[in-house]
Design a protein around this motif. Sequence first.
Motif, mmCIF file in Angstrom:
data_model
loop_
_atom_site.group_PDB
_atom_site.id
_atom_site.type_symbol
_atom_site.label_atom_id
_atom_site.label_comp_id
_atom_site.label_asym_id
_atom_site.label_seq_id
_atom_site.Cartn_x
_atom_site.Cartn_y
_atom_site.Cartn_z
ATOM 1 N N CYS A 133 -41.933 1.298 -13.056
ATOM 2 C CA CYS A 133 -42.748 0.220 -13.627
ATOM 3 C C CYS A 133 -42.669 0.190 -15.149
ATOM 4 O O CYS A 133 -42.885 -0.845 -15.758
ATOM 5 C CB CYS A 133 -44.188 0.398 -13.199
ATOM 6 S SG CYS A 133 -45.006 1.826 -13.940
ATOM 7 N N GLY A 185 -45.171 6.348 -11.513
ATOM 8 C CA GLY A 185 -44.858 7.774 -11.372
ATOM 9 C C GLY A 185 -43.400 8.098 -11.088
ATOM 10 O O GLY A 185 -43.056 9.271 -10.939
ATOM 11 N N SER A 238 -46.632 3.368 -16.999
ATOM 12 C CA SER A 238 -47.409 4.551 -16.595
ATOM 13 C C SER A 238 -48.220 4.343 -15.319
ATOM 14 O O SER A 238 -49.260 4.966 -15.150
ATOM 15 C CB SER A 238 -48.278 5.092 -17.735
ATOM 16 O OG SER A 238 -48.958 4.074 -18.421
ATOM 17 N N SER A 239 -47.747 3.495 -14.436
ATOM 18 C CA SER A 239 -48.464 3.305 -13.176
ATOM 19 C C SER A 239 -47.767 3.974 -11.991
ATOM 20 O O SER A 239 -48.417 4.611 -11.161
ATOM 21 C CB SER A 239 -48.597 1.811 -12.857
ATOM 22 O OG SER A 239 -49.320 1.159 -13.866
ATOM 23 N N GLU A 246 -51.849 10.467 -6.323
ATOM 24 C CA GLU A 246 -52.400 9.157 -6.675
ATOM 25 C C GLU A 246 -51.543 8.444 -7.722
ATOM 26 O O GLU A 246 -51.466 7.225 -7.757
ATOM 27 C CB GLU A 246 -53.814 9.370 -7.220
ATOM 28 C CG GLU A 246 -54.579 8.118 -7.498
ATOM 29 C CD GLU A 246 -55.959 8.412 -8.103
ATOM 30 O OE1 GLU A 246 -56.742 7.476 -8.221
ATOM 31 O OE2 GLU A 246 -56.220 9.577 -8.451
ATOM 32 N N GLY A 247 -50.912 9.215 -8.589
ATOM 33 C CA GLY A 247 -50.141 8.621 -9.673
ATOM 34 C C GLY A 247 -48.710 8.266 -9.309
ATOM 35 O O GLY A 247 -47.919 7.941 -10.197
ATOM 36 N N ASN A 248 -48.365 8.336 -8.020
ATOM 37 C CA ASN A 248 -46.992 8.036 -7.608
ATOM 38 C C ASN A 248 -47.001 6.996 -6.501
ATOM 39 O O ASN A 248 -47.615 7.206 -5.450
ATOM 40 C CB ASN A 248 -46.311 9.316 -7.114
ATOM 41 C CG ASN A 248 -46.105 10.306 -8.236
ATOM 42 O OD1 ASN A 248 -47.060 10.909 -8.711
ATOM 43 N ND2 ASN A 248 -44.888 10.428 -8.692
ATOM 44 N N LEU A 249 -46.330 5.898 -6.749
ATOM 45 C CA LEU A 249 -46.293 4.815 -5.765
ATOM 46 C C LEU A 249 -45.000 4.875 -4.963
ATOM 47 O O LEU A 249 -43.923 5.089 -5.510
ATOM 48 C CB LEU A 249 -46.391 3.451 -6.459
ATOM 49 C CG LEU A 249 -47.626 3.223 -7.330
ATOM 50 C CD1 LEU A 249 -47.614 1.810 -7.913
ATOM 51 C CD2 LEU A 249 -48.899 3.435 -6.516
ATOM 52 N N ALA A 258 -44.182 15.511 -8.996
ATOM 53 C CA ALA A 258 -45.652 15.474 -8.929
ATOM 54 C C ALA A 258 -46.155 16.493 -7.908
ATOM 55 O O ALA A 258 -47.166 17.163 -8.122
ATOM 56 C CB ALA A 258 -46.121 14.064 -8.565
#
Lengths: 182, 274
Positions: A62, A68, A65-66, A152-155, A131
């Motif tokens: 992205c 990950g 910083s969304s 949570e920080g990795n999509l 992560a």
Amino acid sequence: MCAMPGNPNRAGGLEAPSVRAGRFTVSVQVNGERREGDVEPRTLLVHWLRDTLGLTGTNIGCDTSSCGACTVLVGGESVKSCTMLAVQADGAEVTTIEGLADGERLHPVQQAFWENHGLQCGYCTPGMVMAAVSLLAEHPHPSEEEVRAGLEGNLCRCTGYHNIVKAVLAAAGATAAARVAS
Amino acid sequence: MIPAPFEYKRAATLAEAVDLLAANGEDAKLLAGGHSLLPLMKLRLATPALLVDIGRVRELSYVREEGDHVAVGALTRHRDLETSEVLRTHLPLLAHVAGQVGDPQVRHRGTIGGSVAHGDPASDLPAACLALGATFEAVGPNGARSVAASELFKGFLETALGPDEVLTEIRVPKATGVGWSFQKFNRRAQDWAIVGVAALAGPHPGVAMINMGPVPLRATAVEEALVGGASAAEAAARSAEGLDPPGDLNASPEYRRHLAQVLVRRALQEAGVA
């Protein structure tokens, strides 16, 4: 990749960075090797890793910083390398996905992702693995809920996370088993 | 996305940071963890001429008990707040809220001082500081001064800190054993709160709201009601009183007013208000 000559006095990274016409010399321990280079202050860590050092295992997703995808370890902790300047990493230890395996032997988290098929397209995988390594360093025996919160920080847009969570829980077991064995 | 060019200087001490700011005025910005500033710079919404990197000023990273207060260094990272035994014992609300900011990667880099000085009405930690009645210590060329949390936030992303001042410490009165709650309503993991509430019960109740106006703010009508002996439901009914919440993609102002009442009621009940 050859190890660049390093200056041991820079290891603490506390002294003023050296300036060369608006550029700074950074010295970073990347995957166990001292790497030095001149960077513009605005160079993002992820661009230095990918474009200068050729470590393209770290993906840019992205760029805000969304997602990950660009997660690497700085001082052993997960960080989004799109939201950190290369100059901020001066003097630090950085680990990328390329630095996890021991030769042909995969890191326990990589092995667990393989065995549990914790991926589909694979784009988020390097960041997800980094992560997870950081998460397990902080919580060696996480519950499923803690794994989900910890990632949570990795999509991931493919898997629905199910096999990723399975992989991290399996790696936690494997890491514990490896520690007992050693 | 790459930030616009800027000059970069690294401060090794607080004194050096103050000197660099004094010499460079409004063109300079402090860089701590960078997790509020760098995203803005990548979008070119912020284009400082000089970044003064204070990320290595170790003297500003600490959590320590000082009598009836806890002193938190401005450069203490969210992760260190979240895991601090001192905070878990005396200010569990602050430790908990730090653990709700962003995601683990963000918490490894972001600092409490950076979050507070950014003054974002959508941020979690400013609300916690308001609810807990914190005081902010800042140092500038003319020395040190204290600013009450209720005096710090002046406008959207604007604080009472001068361009030549460095936020150094957050002083928080201990709230050992006092009921508390944090409610954060968002649509997806790691999103900013659409509306959030940080609440402290007890004889000096503090109720602060996230995203209910242009600045992090206190729900003073709710606090007054609580001091007057109101129940959780009665106090919560006054949650949006005097507030002018924004409308955006996530929520209309009307929806935010409704959400504020629901979340404040839940927060007060969880904090032990009857």
